[in-house]
Design a protein around this motif. Sequence first.
Motif, PDB file in Angstrom:
ATOM      1  N   TYR A   1      38.423  44.274  39.305  1.00  0.00           N
ATOM      2  CA  TYR A   1      38.311  45.350  40.300  1.00  0.00           C
ATOM      3  C   TYR A   1      37.081  45.125  41.177  1.00  0.00           C
ATOM      4  O   TYR A   1      37.128  45.312  42.392  1.00  0.00           O
ATOM      5  N   GLU A   2      35.981  44.734  40.545  1.00  0.00           N
ATOM      6  CA  GLU A   2      34.758  44.440  41.297  1.00  0.00           C
ATOM      7  C   GLU A   2      35.008  43.326  42.320  1.00  0.00           C
ATOM      8  O   GLU A   2      34.544  43.399  43.464  1.00  0.00           O
TER       9      GLU A   2
ATOM     10  N   SER B   1      40.375  53.410  40.640  1.00  0.00           N
ATOM     11  CA  SER B   1      40.980  52.841  39.430  1.00  0.00           C
ATOM     12  C   SER B   1      39.914  52.316  38.471  1.00  0.00           C
ATOM     13  O   SER B   1      39.998  52.512  37.255  1.00  0.00           O
ATOM     14  N   MET B   2      38.892  51.661  39.027  1.00  0.00           N
ATOM     15  CA  MET B   2      37.821  51.138  38.184  1.00  0.00           C
ATOM     16  C   MET B   2      37.042  52.270  37.532  1.00  0.00           C
ATOM     17  O   MET B   2      36.665  52.183  36.359  1.00  0.00           O
ATOM     18  N   ALA B   3      36.817  53.351  38.278  1.00  0.00           N
ATOM     19  CA  ALA B   3      36.097  54.497  37.722  1.00  0.00           C
ATOM     20  C   ALA B   3      36.852  55.093  36.537  1.00  0.00           C
ATOM     21  O   ALA B   3      36.249  55.480  35.526  1.00  0.00           O
ATOM     22  N   LEU B   4      38.193  55.164  36.627  1.00  0.00           N
ATOM     23  CA  LEU B   4      38.989  55.700  35.520  1.00  0.00           C
ATOM     24  C   LEU B   4      38.851  54.828  34.270  1.00  0.00           C
ATOM     25  O   LEU B   4      38.727  55.345  33.158  1.00  0.00           O
TER      26      LEU B   4
ATOM     27  N   ASP C   1      29.359  56.491  39.764  1.00  0.00           N
ATOM     28  CA  ASP C   1      29.050  55.750  40.994  1.00  0.00           C
ATOM     29  C   ASP C   1      30.328  55.414  41.754  1.00  0.00           C
ATOM     30  O   ASP C   1      30.395  55.571  42.983  1.00  0.00           O
ATOM     31  N   HIS C   2      31.366  54.976  41.043  1.00  0.00           N
ATOM     32  CA  HIS C   2      32.607  54.580  41.718  1.00  0.00           C
ATOM     33  C   HIS C   2      33.449  55.786  42.136  1.00  0.00           C
ATOM     34  O   HIS C   2      34.158  55.703  43.152  1.00  0.00           O
ATOM     35  N   PHE C   3      33.392  56.886  41.382  1.00  0.00           N
ATOM     36  CA  PHE C   3      34.059  58.105  41.856  1.00  0.00           C
ATOM     37  C   PHE C   3      33.437  58.565  43.181  1.00  0.00           C
ATOM     38  O   PHE C   3      34.141  58.940  44.121  1.00  0.00           O
TER      39      PHE C   3
END
Length: 232
Positions: A52-53, A68-71, A85-87
């Motif tokens: 994802y990164e 998606s990465m935050a989940l 941070d990603h949310f």
Amino acid sequence: MTSRLLRFVCGLLLLAPLAGCDRLFNQKGEAALNMAREKEKEGDYQAAVQWYEASLDGTARTAEAHYSMALVLDDKLDNPVAALDHFRRYIELSPDGPHVKDAKSFAAEDEFKLANTLSKGNFMPQQDAARLKNQNFELQQELTDARKEIADMRAMANGTPLKTGRAADPERNDIPPGSRTYRVEPGDTLSSISRKFFKTPSRWQDIQDANFKVLSGTVKLKVGMTLLIPRN
């Protein structure tokens, strides 16, 4: 060749490499995103986060990758700092996106987790608010207990044997009318449990409030723990 035509041709020559690079970057980003989803399906969550990164380009078109990465970071890797941070990045890049409401709810839960960790359980005013909100459930539980005691006393006075079947099931005691119970499973969070029962993660705090004593004012869950699920 006229100067105007010459400038036009030169412009095309300059733009062509940039367009080609952009297409190449998009293809690589899409491939990385697909790989991230595959790794997530396989349960290799660390690898999924890395892919994802790799798919991110800092623009709104990769906002979904942030979400998606935050989940994954939140639900699977228990990393609320990185998830938050990603949310926030998703909300910033896609303020009108389809997941904004859920992202804000998840972010609020992660902020709550971090506040609890930093304060080591010593809360400030929001704990008082949660305690007040929980009083309604406690009063309902006390009312249920009182009614049961009165019914038992009347039964004893009339010589009627007490019904012990329900009392033998501790998970069904003290359940307010209309509420349910749920046994915590591996990987559960308050948000994921909220999604199971209410089709939205935003009711996580209602579940926390209903189980204020069991959770000791935190959002920490233990596998096998029985939670009270408030009515809709």
